[in-house]
Enzyme design. Structure first.
Site, PDB file in Angstrom:
ATOM      1  N   ALA A   1      -3.572   0.203  -0.045  1.00 57.13           N
ATOM      2  CA  ALA A   1      -4.220  -0.378  -1.231  1.00 57.13           C
ATOM      3  C   ALA A   1      -3.826   0.384  -2.505  1.00 57.13           C
ATOM      4  O   ALA A   1      -3.114   1.390  -2.465  1.00 57.13           O
ATOM      5  CB  ALA A   1      -5.725  -0.382  -1.038  1.00 57.13           C
ATOM      6  N   HIS A   2      -4.316  -0.090  -3.632  1.00 59.03           N
ATOM      7  CA  HIS A   2      -3.983   0.462  -4.949  1.00 59.03           C
ATOM      8  C   HIS A   2      -4.380   1.940  -5.077  1.00 59.03           C
ATOM      9  O   HIS A   2      -5.425   2.346  -4.588  1.00 59.03           O
ATOM     10  CB  HIS A   2      -4.670  -0.342  -6.052  1.00 59.03           C
ATOM     11  CG  HIS A   2      -6.167  -0.355  -5.947  1.00 59.03           C
ATOM     12  ND1 HIS A   2      -6.966   0.574  -6.566  1.00 59.03           N
ATOM     13  CD2 HIS A   2      -6.987  -1.175  -5.270  1.00 59.03           C
ATOM     14  CE1 HIS A   2      -8.218   0.311  -6.283  1.00 59.03           C
ATOM     15  NE2 HIS A   2      -8.269  -0.748  -5.499  1.00 59.03           N
ATOM     16  N   ASN A   3      -3.512   2.704  -5.730  1.00 57.91           N
ATOM     17  CA  ASN A   3      -3.765   4.108  -6.057  1.00 57.91           C
ATOM     18  C   ASN A   3      -3.867   5.043  -4.851  1.00 57.91           C
ATOM     19  O   ASN A   3      -4.315   6.184  -4.985  1.00 57.91           O
ATOM     20  CB  ASN A   3      -5.041   4.265  -6.914  1.00 57.91           C
ATOM     21  CG  ASN A   3      -4.902   3.610  -8.275  1.00 57.91           C
ATOM     22  OD1 ASN A   3      -5.123   2.413  -8.409  1.00 57.91           O
ATOM     23  ND2 ASN A   3      -4.502   4.374  -9.275  1.00 57.91           N
TER      24      ASN A   3
END
Lengths: 348, 348, 348
Positions: free
Chosen positions: C241-243
C-alpha cells in the site's frame, strides 16, 4: 507545471513573505521537502521542521509567530491546512486531467458514439457499438469489449480490461490491471467427474463515483448483473464473483474476496484479506476486521465482526483473550485434577 | 443477434402460444425480464412471476396450466429447464465464437504455424516459432512469447500474458490478465545477506479443457514443467508456484495459493483463500474449506479439511465448537478452583 | 540455441566421454531427460538414473566410477554440481538477454533519454520525459507513464504497468502484470456517508536488484515515496500500500499484503498470504509464518511470529497444541465438575 510563490499566494488568497518569484513544481511534507517543493505547517507538533526544512516555500497561518530564523519563503493564509488541501487537489487535477486527444495507433470498432474532451492512449482498444461520454480518459493498453457504455468524467488507467456489455457510470476511476466482466466461475459436475462450463451471459454494472483498485477482478453475472453501487471504493487485488451486489458507499480493502450471489449492504467497511461466502446478505453499516471469514448472513446492521469464522468483535475478543491463555488453562486443569485426585476416600 | 419466437420454438422443438413474430435478443431470469428478453418457468416457486414478468417470451412445459391472464408470449416445450439450458449454450456460443479474422495492427514473429478459423485482435503479440491450432481466439493485448504451442478451440481473452515455451492444449479458456509462465520465486541466500536469483528455465503445461481465471498467475518450473492437468478449473487471482502439478478435474476457487513443487491430486475441490505449503502431496478427491492452511501431506483420498493449520473437518468443527465457548470454560474452571479451594482440610 | 558436447566441455573446462559432436539445446533433471537435453549427476541418490536416462549428455565428476553400461555421452568435470549451475546461468542469460532492438509499432513520448543495447517490444508505451539506461528490456504491452526513470540492466516483462514519476534502479526484474505506482487507497469520509478521494501525488521507488512478481501491486505514496529497498524480492499477487517501506534484502512470498505507511525492516522473511496492518514497524530479520496477521509493531529483531493475530512462534505453537485438544479439555472439566459435585457435604 511550475508556479511562482506569488502565483500560488494569489490562488490561495495569501501573502508572500520572502521570494515572490521562487518557482516550485511539487508538494511535499515539511520534513521531506526539496528546494522545488512547497510544504505547509499546521500541526505545531511539526513546528521544528519549519526552521530546518529544505522546502522552497511553506504555507503557514497569518497569525503564526516565527521563533527563529528561517531559510524558506512563507506564504501566509487564513488556514494553512485547508490551503494546502486546495493546492493538493488543484495539483492532482492538473496532472490527472492533463491528457487529451487520441494517440496513434489506437483501435475503435464500428458504431462508436463518443463525447468530447476525451483522451485515448496509443494501443487502447474499443470494440463495436460502444457509447462513451465526455471527459473520459482511456489510457494505453485499455481493452473495452463490445457494447460497453461509459459515462462522463471516468478515468481508466493503463491496461484495464473491460468485457463486453459492461456499464460504467460517471466519475469512476479504474486502476491499472483491473478486470471488469470476466466469466463467473460456474461449472456443473458431470457423472464422469468432469465439469461442464455454465455459460455466463450477464454483465457488470458500475454505478457512479466507483473506484476500482489495481488488478481487482469483478466477474460478470451468470444472468442479470453483478452490481457495484454508487460511491463504492474497492482496493487492489479484490475478487468480486458473479451476481454479487455491493451497496452504496461501501469500502473494501485489498485482497478481500466476495463469493457468488452475495449482497453486501450500504456503507459497510470491510478490511483486507476478508473472505465472504456465496449466497448470503451482509447488513448495511457492517464492519469486518482483516482476515475474517464471513460464513453466514449478517442481519443486524451497524455491528462489527472479526475472526474466521467471524463472530461479533466483542465476543471474538473475549474468546481470543482466553485462547491466548490456553497453556495456562491447561495447567490449572491439571492442578485441579491433582487436587481432586488427592481426595480418594471422599469419592467412593 | 435477434430471433423471433417462432425461430426459437423451431430450435427447441416447441410451439408458440401468442406472438410468433416477436423478436428477442437476450435471456433473463423471469423476475428480471425485459420486453426483448426470453425467460423460462420450471420451478413452480417462481410461478407468480409468470403473471407479472416483463419478458417478451417465456418457455414453459407443454402441460403447464395457466392460472390467470398473461402479458407474455409462451413457448411450450417438453422440458422448459432443459430447453432454456440449450438456448443459453447456443447464445453463449454465438457471442463467444463470433470473433473472426485478424485485426490490425497485430504482431507475429518468425516461423508462425497457425491453423484456420482463428481470431487475432488488434495489438495482440505472437513471438517467434509459435504453433497455434484451429478455432483459436486471441483477443487484443494478448502476449504470446517465443516457442509457445496452443491447441484447437482455445480462447485467450484480452491482456493474457503467456511466457515463452508454454504449452496449452485444446478447449482451454484463459480469462483476462492471467499470467502463464512467469519466473518462479527462487532465490539462494548469500553469505552477505543478499539473494541470488536461481534461473527458472522450465515451462508451464496446460492440458485440455483447462480454465484459468482472471489475474491468476502460474509460474514456470525451475527445470521441467508446472503442469495443470486436463479438466482443471482455476478461479481468479490464484497463485500456482513453480513445479506444482494440479491433478485432473480439480477445481480451485479464487485467491488460493499453492507453493512450489506441491502435487494436488485429481478431483479435489479447494475453496477460496486457501494456502498450501510447498513440497507436499494432496491426495485425490480431497475437499478443503475456505481460508484453510494445508501445512503437510494429505495421504488418504476423499477427506475434508478445514482451518489454519487445517485438520479433518469433523475434528475441526468439534474443536471449534469448544473454542467458541472458551470464556464459559474459563468461568467453569474458576468455579472449580473456588470449590476446591474451600476444601482446605482435606488437602493437607 | 544449440551446442555440441565438445563446445560445452570447453566452456566448463571438462572432457567428453562419448559423442563429442552431439547437439543439445536444453537442460533437464536426469530423471526427466530427452535426447536433446543435458543433465548432471552429483547426489548419488540419483545414481541409478544415469543408467536409464534419456538425456543425450550427463555431466559427472572426474572421479566418478561407472557401475554399468550407459547410453549417454558423459562430460567429466571437477565438480558436476557447480558446472551445471554455471551452465544453467549461461543458458538463462542467453535466453533472457537475447532480445534486442525496437519492434514496431511501439510508442515513445517527448524528450525520451534512452541508453544503448535496449529492447523495446511491439506495443510497448513510454510516456513523456522518461530516462532509461542501458541493457534494459521492455517487453510488449509494457506501459511506462511520464517522467519515469529506469536504471541499467532492468528487465520489464510483458504487460507491466508503471505509473508516472516512478523511479526504478539497476538490475531489477518486473514480472508480467505487476502494477507500480497505482493510486493509494485514501478516502476521507464525508458527513453524507460518501467518501472523498484524497489525491495521491507521491511515487514509488524501486532501488537496485529488486524483483517484483507477476500481478503484484505497489501503490504510490500519498505524498513522498513508497520505497522498495535494494535486494528486495516480492513474489506474485502481493499488495504493497501507499507510503510503505520494505527494507533491504527482505523477501515476501505470494499473496501477502502490507497496509499503508508500514515500515518492514531489513532481511525479513515473510511467508505467503500474510497480512500486515498499517502504520506499524516490523523489526529487521523478523520471520513471519504463512497466513499470519501482524496487528502491531514488532520491536525486537530476529524473532519468528505466527498466527492471526500473530504472536511469537513458540508461544503460538504452545497455545495451538492446547487448542487442538480442546474437546478433550472440555471432557476433563466435565469430569472434574462431576467429581466435585459428589462432595456435597464438604462444600457447605
Amino acid at each position: 507545471m511550475e508556479f511562482t510563490t506569488s502565483q500560488i499566494a494569489h490562488i490561495l488568497g495569501g501573502k508572500v513573505e520572502g521570494n515572490a518569484d521562487l518557482k516550485v513544481n511539487t508538494l511535499a511534507k515539511i520534513q521531506e521537502g526539496t528546494p522545488n517543493s512547497i510544504s505547509f505547517l499546521s500541526n505545531l507538533k511539526y513546528e521544528n521542521f519549519l526552521y530546518s526544512t529544505l522546502s522552497g516555500a511553506v504555507i503557514v497561518d497569518h497569525d503564526y509567530l516565527l521563533k527563529d530564523k528561517i531559510n524558506t519563503t512563507l506564504i501566509r493564509v487564513d488556514n494553512s491546512y485547508t490551503a494546502f488541501s486546495t493546492l493538493l487537489e488543484e495539483y492532482h487535477k492538473l496532472t490527472t486531467f492533463a491528457k487529451k486527444g487520441v494517440e496513434q495507433p489506437c483501435f475503435a470498432g464500428e458504431n462508436l458514439i463518443i463525447g468530447e474532451n476525451n483522451y485515448r492512449g496509443a494501443f487502447s482498444y474499443i470494440g463495436n457499438n460502444c457509447k462513451i461520454g465526455n471527459n473520459v480518459k482511456i489510457y494505453s493498453h485499455v481493452y473495452i469489449g463490445d457494447s460497453v457504455e461509459i459515462g462522463d468524467n471516468t478515468i481508466i488507467y493503463a491496461g484495464v480490461k473491460i468485457y463486453s456489455n459492461t456499464k460504467i457510470g460517471n466519475y469512476c476511476t479504474l486502476q491499472s490491471g483491473c478486470v471488469i466482466g470476466s466469466d463467473g466461475f460456474g461449472f456443473a459436475p458431470q457423472p464422469d467427474g468432469t465439469y461442464k462450463t455454465i455459460p455466463q451471459i450477464g454483465n457488470v454494472i458500475l454505478e457512479n463515483h466507483v473506484d476500482i483498485g489495481a488488478n481487482t477482478v469483478i466477474d460478470c453475472a451468470t444472468m442479470g448483473s453483478t452490481i457495484i453501487r454508487t460511491g463504492v471504493k474497492l482496493d487492489n487485488l479484490i475478487q468480486i464473483a458473479h451476481n454479487v451486489e455491493v451497496g452504496k458507499n461501501t469500502v473494501i480493502a485489498a485482497q478481500t474476496g466476495v463469493s457468488g450471489s452475495t449482497k453486501i449492504g450500504e456503507s459497510c467497511i470491510i478490511a483486507g484479506q476478508v473472505g465472504v461466502v456465496g449466497h448470503i446478505e451482509v447488513a448495511a453499516k457492517t464492519s469486518i476486521g482483516a482476515q475474517s471469514g464471513i460464513s453466514k448472513d449478517i442481519f443486524d446492521s451497524g455491528k462489527s465482526y472479526f475472526g474466521s469464522p467471524a463472530v461479533e468483535l466483542k465476543q471474538q475478543m473475549r474468546t481470543y483473550s482466553v485462547y491466548r491463555k490456553l497453556p495456562e488453562l491447561l495447567k490449572r486443569i491439571e492442578e485441579l485434577e491433582e487436587k481432586v485426585l488427592h481426595l480418594p476416600t471422599l469419592q467412593s
